[in-house]
Scaffold this active site. Structure first.
Site, PDB file in Angstrom:
ATOM      1  N   TRP A 171       0.817  -1.198   0.000  1.00  0.00           N
ATOM      2  CA  TRP A 171       0.000   0.000   0.000  1.00  0.00           C
ATOM      3  C   TRP A 171       0.864   1.268   0.000  1.00  0.00           C
ATOM      4  O   TRP A 171       0.359   2.348   0.197  1.00  0.00           O
ATOM      5  CB  TRP A 171      -0.919   0.011   1.227  1.00  0.00           C
ATOM      6  CG  TRP A 171      -2.085  -0.913   1.137  1.00  0.00           C
ATOM      7  CD1 TRP A 171      -3.365  -0.584   0.800  1.00  0.00           C
ATOM      8  CD2 TRP A 171      -2.115  -2.321   1.396  1.00  0.00           C
ATOM      9  NE1 TRP A 171      -4.173  -1.689   0.815  1.00  0.00           N
ATOM     10  CE2 TRP A 171      -3.438  -2.781   1.188  1.00  0.00           C
ATOM     11  CE3 TRP A 171      -1.151  -3.247   1.772  1.00  0.00           C
ATOM     12  CZ2 TRP A 171      -3.823  -4.104   1.349  1.00  0.00           C
ATOM     13  CZ3 TRP A 171      -1.531  -4.567   1.925  1.00  0.00           C
ATOM     14  CH2 TRP A 171      -2.848  -4.986   1.726  1.00  0.00           C
ATOM     15  N   CYS A 209      -6.606  -4.866  -1.637  1.00  0.00           N
ATOM     16  CA  CYS A 209      -7.747  -5.716  -1.273  1.00  0.00           C
ATOM     17  C   CYS A 209      -8.526  -6.253  -2.458  1.00  0.00           C
ATOM     18  O   CYS A 209      -8.947  -7.411  -2.459  1.00  0.00           O
ATOM     19  CB  CYS A 209      -8.670  -4.973  -0.302  1.00  0.00           C
ATOM     20  SG  CYS A 209      -9.652  -3.645  -1.059  1.00  0.00           S
ATOM     21  N   HIS A 248     -13.643  -1.560   1.146  1.00  0.00           N
ATOM     22  CA  HIS A 248     -12.833  -2.763   1.318  1.00  0.00           C
ATOM     23  C   HIS A 248     -13.542  -3.913   0.615  1.00  0.00           C
ATOM     24  O   HIS A 248     -14.755  -4.089   0.737  1.00  0.00           O
ATOM     25  CB  HIS A 248     -12.646  -3.090   2.799  1.00  0.00           C
ATOM     26  CG  HIS A 248     -11.873  -4.360   3.031  1.00  0.00           C
ATOM     27  ND1 HIS A 248     -10.687  -4.629   2.397  1.00  0.00           N
ATOM     28  CD2 HIS A 248     -12.135  -5.454   3.804  1.00  0.00           C
ATOM     29  CE1 HIS A 248     -10.236  -5.813   2.779  1.00  0.00           C
ATOM     30  NE2 HIS A 248     -11.099  -6.337   3.623  1.00  0.00           N
ATOM     31  N   ASP A 254     -11.890 -13.622   3.568  1.00  0.00           N
ATOM     32  CA  ASP A 254     -11.117 -12.423   3.227  1.00  0.00           C
ATOM     33  C   ASP A 254      -9.639 -12.768   3.253  1.00  0.00           C
ATOM     34  O   ASP A 254      -9.113 -13.207   4.281  1.00  0.00           O
ATOM     35  CB  ASP A 254     -11.429 -11.309   4.232  1.00  0.00           C
ATOM     36  CG  ASP A 254     -10.869  -9.961   3.807  1.00  0.00           C
ATOM     37  OD1 ASP A 254     -10.098  -9.917   2.826  1.00  0.00           O
ATOM     38  OD2 ASP A 254     -11.202  -8.949   4.446  1.00  0.00           O
ATOM     39  N   ASP A 309     -19.218   2.349  15.337  1.00  0.00           N
ATOM     40  CA  ASP A 309     -19.630   3.748  15.439  1.00  0.00           C
ATOM     41  C   ASP A 309     -18.405   4.649  15.304  1.00  0.00           C
ATOM     42  O   ASP A 309     -17.304   4.291  15.734  1.00  0.00           O
ATOM     43  CB  ASP A 309     -20.283   4.026  16.795  1.00  0.00           C
ATOM     44  CG  ASP A 309     -21.599   3.278  16.969  1.00  0.00           C
ATOM     45  OD1 ASP A 309     -22.213   2.927  15.944  1.00  0.00           O
ATOM     46  OD2 ASP A 309     -22.000   3.051  18.121  1.00  0.00           O
ATOM     47  N   GLU A 348     -30.651   1.021  10.149  1.00  0.00           N
ATOM     48  CA  GLU A 348     -30.098   1.800  11.247  1.00  0.00           C
ATOM     49  C   GLU A 348     -31.223   2.377  12.106  1.00  0.00           C
ATOM     50  O   GLU A 348     -32.194   2.943  11.596  1.00  0.00           O
ATOM     51  CB  GLU A 348     -29.244   2.955  10.710  1.00  0.00           C
ATOM     52  CG  GLU A 348     -28.043   2.522   9.878  1.00  0.00           C
ATOM     53  CD  GLU A 348     -26.909   1.978  10.737  1.00  0.00           C
ATOM     54  OE1 GLU A 348     -27.025   2.020  11.972  1.00  0.00           O
ATOM     55  OE2 GLU A 348     -25.912   1.515  10.156  1.00  0.00           O
ATOM     56  N   TYR A 391      -6.806   4.723  -0.139  1.00  0.00           N
ATOM     57  CA  TYR A 391      -8.185   4.248  -0.013  1.00  0.00           C
ATOM     58  C   TYR A 391      -8.426   3.573   1.332  1.00  0.00           C
ATOM     59  O   TYR A 391      -9.571   3.354   1.730  1.00  0.00           O
ATOM     60  CB  TYR A 391      -8.542   3.314  -1.178  1.00  0.00           C
ATOM     61  CG  TYR A 391      -8.131   1.876  -1.002  1.00  0.00           C
ATOM     62  CD1 TYR A 391      -9.019   0.921  -0.518  1.00  0.00           C
ATOM     63  CD2 TYR A 391      -6.840   1.447  -1.317  1.00  0.00           C
ATOM     64  CE1 TYR A 391      -8.649  -0.397  -0.363  1.00  0.00           C
ATOM     65  CE2 TYR A 391      -6.464   0.131  -1.177  1.00  0.00           C
ATOM     66  CZ  TYR A 391      -7.365  -0.783  -0.696  1.00  0.00           C
ATOM     67  OH  TYR A 391      -6.993  -2.095  -0.532  1.00  0.00           O
TER      68      TYR A 391
END
Length: 764
Positions: free
Chosen positions: A319, A355, A414, A437, A479, A526, A597
């Protein structure tokens, strides 16, 4: 051999359970161009002696020698008289792409000269004997062998018999008899090992078992089967199967949730050599053959092996922006080149990936082996540094962002994978789509890997179930907490944003190029009662979240969407709205930062401190100019600028915050095709590009490929001057009919992530 089970003497009525095996053949030497480290530098393999009865059997590539004649007793020198007994003249595994097996098993698109079938569905082979087969007198079996030390109890040696009276864990039947030719139907078990098997025909004689010679042309690859209800990867939707197994073309979403960008990708799961490369990955992982029928174990091993952090896996992550010793992640157009490079170098990791490259190559692995898979993009994906459900942003006492103390990062997006499977290791209801992942973020059981984690378990807060559900839950449910740092160093919660993270989860639509929003598969709406219950359930399993209740602010601020191209000046508009019947004023800090990113800041390009005064119920705009000359030399490859505005309302002490990711849009490549669109006809494709900037582009790398019609091609330009146009033309001959795409990319240090594509339909 010490590596084999101890066997009793075989009885003369059937082939033995474990045919005798000679020492495994030596694996092929690496190509001359690849330097082999000196013996002192290579880690020594510790012997199994004293720890286990035999060496670990973890190679599909190595072969054990199966004897052509296995005697039942001690015999005098020389072969016994066998002319009066059944002899095998030919074995035809019906492996042509238009023959019955590959059509039945949906494997006709694989560019392979071998037979490829799927578990638990019948396939047929034709055996030609030296005389007509007599069921009452002749006894034979089709023997399937995988690996260097075949054992019936491990599922690496399986005899299949033609009669109902004698069956093994795979079933066989005589479909047809014609003169000397017997057509036999074979049905594998739905839990059998996935990999490449050798086939032998064994005929029982009074003296022993006579077998056919080793013949690589009869090898058979057996894959997972999403068409079979008995297979754990069964997907009961034909359109989903067509998309998540058979489709070689994908769309990967990036950019920002309110400014979605997309790029095409060639998964190429059917291209020549890709299936062998996927099996080589499992060999490189030292995965026991006996575990390779378990889709949970296969995907978990693969999630570790697709990155190189622990085990010299497929891809090296980078990265940093410096890609001197490899290919920039933004330059790849497909998975085929990556997988063939890795297998061809005997396991040298390929440079470089981020990713979406990890997810795209993992998707090729899944689809190639028959596991339904898709690439998923989560916008504003949390990656905090202390494992809770809080993304902490630190402000000073005046409301200004303190970058030195803000350590948590929110990725603009991602990419990960979902694969479809039953989960017999979990309670009912948690099968279906599972998150896996390969991007190396956190360790799981000591390795950089993630999943498979049930999407249903994540949605319902049942994060106690394996594997890695708490990490995935945090990625979509954290959050954003704004803390105001006091002079004494203590932190006071000033604002909580529960909706920023996991703003949207996208994947490609089924059988067309649209996008599909699957956010509701990961979380309830939400603020809904269901969402509150889920968060409470997650807390029971150890997830911490912020419980501060703050009064709502009576001043709102928003930043509307912008459409900005690289090299343009643009204005950021801050829209303030006073909801109260009293005057409000604030000193606002507006910071614009070039970010990777991953949300990590690179360089600040604008900082303004407008003073805002609002009359009761007034709305007002403030504009901040961002100049191209300030950001052009500081861009990183994703060309994102993160705008964050913070401040404190003087009258109430409340904190104002707003964040916006602005994606700078790059120019496009123009891809054109000419010629007759027919199989094996010559066609031409051209890629056109014009440098729109006032500076030259140096060391420009162009790539192009198209599944089923054109292999990977590459061209380099040392210089493209300002305003100069280039045209690159290549000839190709399509190998098969159907609709597909030609995909191209342009990449250089000054300009990353430039793509183009064109659709083409090839006639037979």
């Amino acid at each position: 051999m010490a590596d084999q089970e101890t066997r009793e003497n075989p009885t003369p009525d059937a082939p033995s359970a474990d045919p005798p095996a000679a020492p495994a053949t030596t694996p092929a030497a690496p190509p001359a161009a690849i330097a082999t480290p000196p013996a002192a530098a290579r880690p020594k393999r510790v012997s199994h002696r004293g720890r286990s009865a035999g060496a670990r059997v973890s190679s599909n590539e190595k072969e054990g020698k199966v004897e052509e004649f296995e005697p039942f007793m001690l015999l005098p020198r020389g072969p016994p008289p066998l002319k009066e007994f059944l002899d095998i003249w030919d074995v035809d595994v019906l492996k042509g792409p238009q023959q019955i097996n590959k059509q039945w098993h949906h494997t006709h698109l694989y560019s392979s000269d071998s037979l490829i079938v799927r578990r638990s569905h019948e396939f047929q082979i034709k055996i030609t004997f030296d005389r007509p087969y007599k069921p009452a007198e002749d006894k034979f079996a089709v023997e399937f062998v995988i690996g260097p030390s075949p054992q019936y109890s491990k599922g690496t040696y399986i005899p299949v018999f033609p009669t109902e009276e004698r069956q093994s864990i795979w079933r066989g039947r005589v479909v047809e008899t014609s003169d000397n030719v017997v057509t036999m139907g074979i049905t594998t078990s739905p839990e059998c090992i996935v990999g490449k098997y050798m086939i032998y025909i064994g005929v029982v004689t009074p003296y022993g078992i006579r077998r056919t010679r080793r013949d690589p042309s009869t090898d058979v690859y057996i894959l997972f089967n999403p068409w079979s209800p008995a297979d754990p990867v069964f997907l009961d939707d034909e359109e989903e199967r067509e998309e998540c197994i058979m489709n070689e073309l994908g769309i990967i979403y990036h950019g920002a949730y309110d400014d979605v960008s997309e790029r095409a990708w060639n998964y190429g799961q059917f291209e020549y050599g890709v299936l062998d490369a996927c099996l080589f990955i499992l060999d490189k992982a030292d995965m026991p053959l006996s575990n390779r029928g378990d889709v949970v174990k296969v995907t978990r091993v693969a999630s570790a092996m697709l990155n190189s952090r622990d085990d010299d896996g497929v891809l090296v992550g980078n990265w940093s922006g410096d890609y001197t010793y490899g290919v920039p992640p933004t330059s790849w157009t497909g998975s085929v080149e990556i997988l063939l490079d890795y297998a061809g170098s005997r396991g040298t990791p390929v440079c470089y990936a981020q990713c979406w490259v990890y997810a795209a190559v993992f998707n090729t692995f899944l689809r190639c082996l028959g596991i339904p898979g898709r690439v998923v993009t989560n916008y504003f994906s949390a990656h905090d540094n202390d494992g809770n459900l809080k993304m902490d942003i630190i402000l000073d006492e005046n409301g200004k962002l303190d970058r030195n103390r803000t350590k948590d990062s929110i990725w603009n997006y991602h990419c990960w994978n979902e694969c479809f499977m039953a989960r017999s290791d979990l309670p009912p209801g948690f099968g279906g789509w599972q998150v896996v992942d390969a991007t190396p973020q956190e360790t799981s059981d000591g390795l950089f890997r993630c999943g498979p984690a049930s999407v249903a378990a994540v949605k319902h807060g049942q994060i106690c179930y394996p594997f890695d559900a708490p990490f995935v839950f945090a990625e979509v449910n954290s959050d954003v907490i704004f803390h105001r740092r006091q002079k004494d160093g203590t932190l006071e919660v000033s604002k909580v944003n529960p909706t920023h993270v996991g703003r949207m989860v996208l994947t490609k639509a089924v059988l067309h190029d649209g996008r599909r929003d699957i956010t509701d598969q990961y979380k309830f709406p939400e603020g809904s009662p269901e969402e509150r219950r889920v968060l409470e359930k997650a807390e029971e399993f150890g997830c911490q979240r912020e419980k501060s209740t703050l009064p709502p602010s009576d001043v709102e601020v928003e930043i509307p969407n912008l459409d900005v191209r690289v090299g343009e000046n643009f204005e950021v508009i801050l829209q303030f709205k006073n909801l109260s019947d009293q005057r409000r004023s604030a000193d606002v800090y507006v910071s614009g930062t070039v970010v990777y990113y991953t949300g990590v800041p690179s360089a600040e390009v604008v900082f303004k401190t407008p003073k805002v005064k609002l009359d009761p119920l007034q709305s007002k705009e403030e504009k901040v100019l961002v100049r191209a000359e300030d950001y052009m030399n500081k861009r990183v490859e994703q060309a994102n600028i993160h705008i964050i505005a913070t401040g404190k309302i003087k009258e109430t002490g409340q904190i104002l915050t707003v964040m916006k990711v602005i994606s700078l849009h790059n120019p496009k490549l123009i891809v054109k095709v000419t010629g007759s669109p027919r199989v094996n006809e010559e066609m031409y494709v051209s890629v056109e590009f014009t440098n729109p900037f006032k500076f030259s582009l140096e060391n420009v790398d162009l790539r192009m490929e198209g599944p089923g019609i054109m292999p990977f091609k590459r061209k380099q330009y040392s210089l493209i001057a300002p305003g100069t146009s280039i045209t690159w033309t290549e000839m190709f001959s399509p190998r098969r009919a159907g609709s597909t795409k030609l995909i191209a990319s342009l990449d250089c240090t000054a300009l990353r992530q430039v793509y183009g594509e064109t659709e083409i339909t090839i006639q037979q």
